[in-house]
Write a protein that holds these residues in place. Structure first.
Motif, PDB file in Angstrom:
ATOM      1  N   LEU A 387       0.836  -1.211   0.000  1.00 63.83           N
ATOM      2  CA  LEU A 387       0.000   0.000   0.000  1.00 63.83           C
ATOM      3  C   LEU A 387       0.868   1.257   0.000  1.00 63.83           C
ATOM      4  O   LEU A 387       0.563   2.237  -0.703  1.00 63.83           O
ATOM      5  N   SER A 388       1.959   1.243   0.778  1.00 64.20           N
ATOM      6  CA  SER A 388       2.837   2.422   0.854  1.00 64.20           C
ATOM      7  C   SER A 388       3.482   2.699  -0.492  1.00 64.20           C
ATOM      8  O   SER A 388       3.510   3.844  -0.971  1.00 64.20           O
ATOM      9  N   VAL A 389       4.030   1.647  -1.133  1.00 64.15           N
ATOM     10  CA  VAL A 389       4.689   1.820  -2.432  1.00 64.15           C
ATOM     11  C   VAL A 389       3.685   2.297  -3.474  1.00 64.15           C
ATOM     12  O   VAL A 389       3.970   3.207  -4.270  1.00 64.15           O
ATOM     13  N   LEU A 390       2.492   1.705  -3.488  1.00 60.69           N
ATOM     14  CA  LEU A 390       1.487   2.091  -4.483  1.00 60.69           C
ATOM     15  C   LEU A 390       1.042   3.540  -4.293  1.00 60.69           C
ATOM     16  O   LEU A 390       0.878   4.275  -5.273  1.00 60.69           O
ATOM     17  N   SER A 391       0.852   3.955  -3.037  1.00 62.75           N
ATOM     18  CA  SER A 391       0.403   5.336  -2.801  1.00 62.75           C
ATOM     19  C   SER A 391       1.466   6.336  -3.254  1.00 62.75           C
ATOM     20  O   SER A 391       1.134   7.419  -3.738  1.00 62.75           O
ATOM     21  N   GLN A 392       2.755   5.977  -3.106  1.00 61.80           N
ATOM     22  CA  GLN A 392       3.828   6.856  -3.582  1.00 61.80           C
ATOM     23  C   GLN A 392       3.899   6.848  -5.106  1.00 61.80           C
ATOM     24  O   GLN A 392       4.190   7.874  -5.735  1.00 61.80           O
ATOM     25  N   THR A 393       3.624   5.694  -5.725  1.00 66.11           N
ATOM     26  CA  THR A 393       3.671   5.585  -7.191  1.00 66.11           C
ATOM     27  C   THR A 393       2.544   6.385  -7.829  1.00 66.11           C
ATOM     28  O   THR A 393       2.699   6.882  -8.953  1.00 66.11           O
ATOM     29  N   VAL A 394       1.419   6.499  -7.148  1.00 69.68           N
ATOM     30  CA  VAL A 394       0.314   7.304  -7.690  1.00 69.68           C
ATOM     31  C   VAL A 394       0.754   8.769  -7.837  1.00 69.68           C
ATOM     32  O   VAL A 394       0.327   9.471  -8.752  1.00 69.68           O
ATOM     33  N   LYS A 395       1.635   9.234  -6.934  1.00 69.05           N
ATOM     34  CA  LYS A 395       2.154  10.606  -7.038  1.00 69.05           C
ATOM     35  C   LYS A 395       3.299  10.690  -8.038  1.00 69.05           C
ATOM     36  O   LYS A 395       3.343  11.589  -8.871  1.00 69.05           O
ATOM     37  N   ASP A 483       7.976  -8.415 -20.361  1.00 67.74           N
ATOM     38  CA  ASP A 483       7.000  -9.460 -20.695  1.00 67.74           C
ATOM     39  C   ASP A 483       6.459 -10.136 -19.438  1.00 67.74           C
ATOM     40  O   ASP A 483       5.284 -10.496 -19.372  1.00 67.74           O
ATOM     41  N   LEU A 484       7.332 -10.327 -18.441  1.00 64.59           N
ATOM     42  CA  LEU A 484       6.910 -10.988 -17.212  1.00 64.59           C
ATOM     43  C   LEU A 484       6.143 -10.057 -16.281  1.00 64.59           C
ATOM     44  O   LEU A 484       5.532 -10.506 -15.314  1.00 64.59           O
ATOM     45  N   GLY A 485       6.191  -8.739 -16.540  1.00 60.32           N
ATOM     46  CA  GLY A 485       5.478  -7.774 -15.689  1.00 60.32           C
ATOM     47  C   GLY A 485       6.141  -7.562 -14.340  1.00 60.32           C
ATOM     48  O   GLY A 485       5.466  -7.237 -13.358  1.00 60.32           O
ATOM     49  N   ILE A 486       7.473  -7.767 -14.278  1.00 60.24           N
ATOM     50  CA  ILE A 486       8.194  -7.553 -13.015  1.00 60.24           C
ATOM     51  C   ILE A 486       8.628  -6.086 -12.974  1.00 60.24           C
ATOM     52  O   ILE A 486       9.629  -5.687 -13.576  1.00 60.24           O
ATOM     53  N   THR A 487       7.817  -5.293 -12.288  1.00 56.97           N
ATOM     54  CA  THR A 487       7.954  -3.836 -12.298  1.00 56.97           C
ATOM     55  C   THR A 487       8.139  -3.321 -10.875  1.00 56.97           C
ATOM     56  O   THR A 487       7.559  -3.867  -9.944  1.00 56.97           O
ATOM     57  N   GLU A 488       8.950  -2.277 -10.739  1.00 53.84           N
ATOM     58  CA  GLU A 488       9.150  -1.650  -9.426  1.00 53.84           C
ATOM     59  C   GLU A 488       8.956  -0.147  -9.533  1.00 53.84           C
ATOM     60  O   GLU A 488       9.051   0.428 -10.616  1.00 53.84           O
ATOM     61  N   SER A 489       8.716   0.464  -8.398  1.00 54.55           N
ATOM     62  CA  SER A 489       8.519   1.917  -8.357  1.00 54.55           C
ATOM     63  C   SER A 489       9.843   2.634  -8.618  1.00 54.55           C
ATOM     64  O   SER A 489      10.871   2.299  -8.029  1.00 54.55           O
ATOM     65  N   TYR A 490       9.802   3.643  -9.488  1.00 56.17           N
ATOM     66  CA  TYR A 490      11.001   4.449  -9.776  1.00 56.17           C
ATOM     67  C   TYR A 490      11.467   5.179  -8.515  1.00 56.17           C
ATOM     68  O   TYR A 490      12.660   5.229  -8.212  1.00 56.17           O
ATOM     69  N   LYS A 491      10.501   5.701  -7.752  1.00 59.18           N
ATOM     70  CA  LYS A 491      10.852   6.450  -6.547  1.00 59.18           C
ATOM     71  C   LYS A 491      11.568   5.555  -5.539  1.00 59.18           C
ATOM     72  O   LYS A 491      12.516   5.975  -4.877  1.00 59.18           O
ATOM     73  N   LEU A 492      11.110   4.296  -5.423  1.00 60.08           N
ATOM     74  CA  LEU A 492      11.734   3.348  -4.498  1.00 60.08           C
ATOM     75  C   LEU A 492      13.182   3.094  -4.894  1.00 60.08           C
ATOM     76  O   LEU A 492      14.098   3.156  -4.065  1.00 60.08           O
TER      77      LEU A 492
END
Length: 524
Positions: A387-395, A483-492
């Motif tokens: 939830l924390s990572v997703l909320s930061q990614t929304v910004k 292709d595998l959808g292994i994605t991470e937050s840029y901010k992280l």
């Protein structure tokens, strides 16, 4: 030899000894949490000596917070891990491991008589190059809602892959994205409440639109209310007895005692009448509500809920749009909360209170189920990270690729920068690239794979221009992370590189460790 200037019991470690002490502490801490990194990371049991409390986790921040340290350099790594947890919510293990690997490489350079300041300068050049590569490879789908939701789900799946929820990561990834998208761009996770109930299995967990309070409705009160007007209070609702410690009241007979009790009841009745004057149909108090005021409220058709703890009333005030009141003389100044319905629901064997249609439309509750309390606690930590990572990614809507792809891309850019750097700083820049390559190496080691072979093939793929290549730890092959959808937050990822390089620089600059004895109290 310098003259002793320190008081008794104070010690000083200088130059090589001070640096060695710092390196040993930081490397030991990095090695401790390295085995928890990635989707195949192992768990640690945290047991409190002398009590039965027990935690099973692979969350870096939880592990580091739970251990007591004496080494100052190790404490610095714990602090950057805490900051990473507060700022982004995940990447706590990565930042600690990367900082430890940077110090391991720096130790080798210092043994070759390269000055720490030269190493620091080389690391700064390398850090800037790594962040340039990260910026270049980042993708932004913020303008396309469908593609951005796919990015969010992939980020949640990647984050949960290394947690206890990995077996059901698709289910929980969608649950986390639904909860965060209800916040409409806000990063205030107070609107998302997590309730833990032991029993059932993990996939029995669900997202409920509304607010759930883990309390019981008062005796003889209505069990369901529509169009609720809610007064949230923090006030004494027990009998107003004399509350001076050690006070005594002398009476001449039982008649006088009855008068005293009658006066107390009248005083409480007047207080309840003032509460009723607010035009409410639900009264929620942080403190206890005794039987007499509860019966008066029930006779008036007002639902009463007692002992809603401080966090409960704070959240309720936030989501219902009300304020916490302590006095009731001016109803016109009190802000009343509102929601569409309040009803009693059953989860497992427990009765809880559900508030639907609350004023803060983004409020929701995640109910977590699980076989044991340890499982539910770890599930909560895992979901909180997502939830924390997703909320930061929304910004900050940019995303980057995981599976060691981003680290190898940054390593390649740093190697190219090293070739253009003159002097001994180039050696430090190359060392930074080697430290970055250690992260995919540790990922492969934790999965029980041949890390030397896999990482060398991954490096060759990136040198050949395959910029989305990464480690598929399930099959032990090099595959496209896109292709595998292994994605991470840029901010992280950016925070990990920044924090780790700054912590390494800070420790490298140490040339003295001064330990002072605690000041002794003078005897009286």
């Amino acid at each position: 030899m310098s003259a002793p200037i320190f008081a008794q019991e104070a010690t000083q470690e200088r130059a090589e000894n001070a640096r060695l002490s710092s390196f040993v502490g930081a490397l030991a801490l990095g090695d401790l949490v390295a085995s928890t990194l990635g989707p195949k990371g192992m768990h640690k049991i945290l047991q409190s000596v002398g009590s039965n409390s027990l935690e099973i986790t692979n969350d870096g921040a939880t592990i580091l917070k739970s251990i007591h340290l004496d080494n100052p350099a190790a404490k610095i790594l714990v602090n950057i891990s805490k900051v990473q947890d507060d700022e982004v919510g995940d990447g706590t293990t990565s930042v600690c491991v990367l900082a430890a690997e940077l110090l391991r490489e720096a130790e080798k350079l210092i043994e070759k008589r390269i000055h720490p300041q030269t190493v620091v300068e080389g690391y700064r050049i390398a850090s800037a190059a790594a962040l340039r590569a990260l910026d270049r490879d980042a993708r932004d789908n913020g303008a396309d809602p469908a593609a951005f939701r796919r990015d969010l789900v992939n980020i949640a799946r990647t984050t949960l892959s290394s947690k206890v929820l990995s077996a059901d990561k698709d289910y929980f990834a969608n649950l986390a994205v639904d909860a965060v998208q209800r916040l409409k761009g806000s990063t205030n996770l107070e609107n998302i409440q997590i309730i833990k109930k032991v029993g059932g299995k993990l996939t029995d967990s669900y997202l409920d639109e509304g607010f759930i309070l883990d309390k019981r409705i008062g005796t003889n009160c209505p069990k369901r209310i529509e169009g609720a007007r809610i007064l949230i209070a923090n006030t004494s609702m027990d009998t107003d007895k004399i509350k001076v410690f050690g006070a005594r009241v002398r009476v001449e007979g039982t008649g006088k005692l009855a008068e005293l009790e009658r006066a107390e009841r009248e005083k409480m009745k007047a207080k309840v009448e003032r509460i009723k004057a607010h035009g409410i149909n639900c009264f929620i108090n942080r403190q206890l509500i005794y039987n007499y005021p509860e019966s008066i409220l029930a006779d008036a058709g007002i639902m009463s809920i007692e002992h809603a703890d401080f966090e409960g009333v704070e959240r309720l005030a936030l989501v219902t749009g009300g304020e916490i009141a302590s006095t009731f003389d001016r109803p016109d100044l009190v802000k009343i909360g509102a929601c569409d319905t309040i009803e009693e629901i059953i989860i497992g064997e427990d009765r809880l209170i559900k508030f639907s249609g609350v004023a803060a439309g983004e409020a929701c509750t995640v109910v977590l189920r699980g076989a044991t309390s340890q499982m539910v606690d770890e599930a909560e930590r895992s979901l909180h990270d997502a939830l924390s990572v997703l909320s930061q990614t929304v910004k900050e809507t940019r995303v980057t690729l995981g599976g060691g792809c981003a680290e190898m891309s940054m390593s390649k850019e740093v190697d190219e920068e090293a070739r253009q750097t003159a002097g001994k700083k180039a050696l430090a820049t190359e060392a930074f690239a080697r430290a970055l390559r250690q992260l995919p190496t540790i990922l492969a080691n934790n999965a029980g794979l041949d890390s030397a072979d896999l990482v060398s093939r991954l490096r060759a793929a990136h040198q050949a221009g395959d910029r989305d290549a990464g480690l598929d730890l399930d099959e032990g092959k090099i595959k496209s992370m896109l292709d595998l959808g292994i994605t991470e937050s840029y901010k992280l990822k950016r925070a990990v590189v920044n924090s780790a390089s700054e912590a390494a620089e800070l420790i490298l600059r140490v040339d003295d460790v001064l330990r002072c004895a605690p000041r002794r109290r003078e005897g009286h």
